[in-house]
Design a protein around this motif. Structure first.
Motif: not given
Length: 434
Positions: A209, A213-214, A216-217, A318, A321-322, A325-326, A378
């Motif tokens: 995860d 996320h990293n 995607s960022l 999380r 963070q999710e 990110t979205n 996610g």
């Protein structure tokens, strides 16, 4: 059946026990003439045949482990011959009952046969040998003492046989208990290995995860840097630096992931080390990293924070963070508010992440989002995490525009045990997530 003795906590082989018994009984029989008083029974003086018969009535004990029935029969015949030739006192006579070392040697052989023999052999000893031995003693006894000789021999040998069977039964129970203990130990070891593998898989999912996320960022930061490259070189430089730092963090997490998945540590007996998991205290750093992408994030905490279990810390991190990110992926450069509300009565933690949504110009200029493989995973992960804590989750578009993620965690009681009986509730309209 394995039948070692015990000496000072060490196991003694059965062969050593047999040889020791043979030597001791032979020494007792050889010393018997000296122990009989001069005015006792009229016996023959020891001669070479006496030595031979004494050896045959005692020394076969040394071979009893390999030939139990043959050793018993040889000893019984030699003992009867010694008595018949008047080398030893009779079992019962005018002077009373005399149970000497020769008779005890035969009883010892019966005991060992009952312990070691097969069911057929032990049955033969009880049903055939002992009655014949008792009848032989009655025949050899003087007139008027035959019944006493028969009963004495029968009771002596039957007691030895019964004690042997009891010893065999107790040994069988002990061996079965040891086997069960060994099986239980193997099962516990297997369960421990399974738990290690399950924990290792869980850690790998957590690190996956983080890496996902990293990455995607990094993609979003790179796109943003390309867009502002011409009009704001300084901002592009900051975004490139953020991409570099995020990439370094991702490499570190990948190394941890590979370390967790390695099996040589377990083979060497070294327990796997779980990497440190993010907590609520790490949320400001997460918000700063997202701000570097151009997203306007407002972070606020209200109420009085209380200590949380590690699983609650990770769940809150999380979810935020999710949600961020979205927002970065689907709303672009918008304003987002992250709120943590600690509610004392009842004990709850509200986690709310809401954005204003993309403007018309930004919506027209932004390319259509390409959902990652398994879109919606996610939000599914958030639901599972919240449900594990007994909380609720609401996600969906806001009436005035934008999107909200609202999680409510039931705080554990003072004993540290969380209420896991809750279920997660979800809105009908949800934004696809990577």
């Amino acid at each position: 059946m394995r039948e070692p003795g015990s000496l000072a906590g060490r196991q003694v082989p059965a062969a050593v026990t047999d040889v020791t018994l043979a030597v001791l009984t032979a020494a007792a029989c050889l010393a018997l003439p000296a122990a009989i008083p001069p005015d006792g029974a009229d016996l023959r003086d020891p001669d070479r045949w006496w030595f031979v018969l004494v050896a045959l009535s005692t020394l076969p004990l040394a071979l009893h482990r390999r030939l139990p029935l043959a050793a018993l029969l040889v000893m019984a015949v030699a003992s009867g011959t010694l008595q018949h030739l008047s080398y030893i006192p009779r079992l019962a006579g005018p002077d009373g009952t005399s149970i000497g070392p020769t008779y005890l040697a035969v009883a010892t052989a019966v005991f060992l046969t009952a312990v070691r023999g097969t069911p057929r052999v032990t049955t033969f000893v009880a049903a055939v040998f002992i009655p014949l031995s008792a009848l032989t003693e009655a025949f050899l006894a003087p007139a008027g003492h035959r019944l006493a000789a028969l009963l004495t021999d029968a009771v002596l040998l039957l007691a030895a046989w019964a004690l042997g069977r009891l010893t065999r039964a107790r040994t069988a129970v002990r061996d079965e208990a040891m086997q069960r203990a060994a099986a239980l130990e193997r099962e516990q070891a297997a369960n421990a290995r399974a738990a290690v593998m399950e924990e290792r898989a869980r850690i790998a999912r957590e690190l996956h995860d983080i890496v996902a996320h990293n990455v995607s960022l990094m993609v979003v930061q790179t796109i943003a840097a390309d867009r502002v490259q011409d009009r704001s070189p300084d901002k592009a430089h900051e975004l490139h630096a953020a991409v570099e730092q995020t990439g370094r963090d991702t490499v570190t997490e990948l190394r941890r992931l590979l370390g967790v998945l390695r099996t040589d540590e377990e083979a060497a007996g070294t327990p796997s080390k779980e990497p440190p998991q993010p907590t609520v205290d790490a949320l400001p750093s997460l918000v700063d990293a997202v701000r570097a992408t151009g997203l306007d994030v407002d972070y606020e905490v209200s109420g009085h924070p209380v200590p949380l279990p590690a699983g609650y810390h990770l769940t809150v991190y999380r979810v935020v963070q999710e949600a961020l990110t979205n927002t970065v992926k689907h709303a672009g450069a918008t304003r987002t508010r992250v709120r943590l509300l600690w509610e004392e009565a009842p004990g709850r933690l509200h986690v709310r992440v809401c954005d204003d949504g993309p403007g018309d110009a930004a919506r027209a200029a932004a390319p259509a989002p390409v959902p990652a493989d398994g879109a919606g995973h996610g939000l599914l992960g958030m639901r599972e995490r919240i449900a594990a804590t007994g909380g609720t989750l609401h996600t969906g578009p806001r009436p005035g525009g934008g999107y909200c993620v609202h999680a409510v965690l039931e705080l554990p009681e003072d004993d540290g045990i969380a209420n896991n009986g809750g279920t997660a509730h979800h809105a009908a309209h949800q934004r696809p997530a990577g």
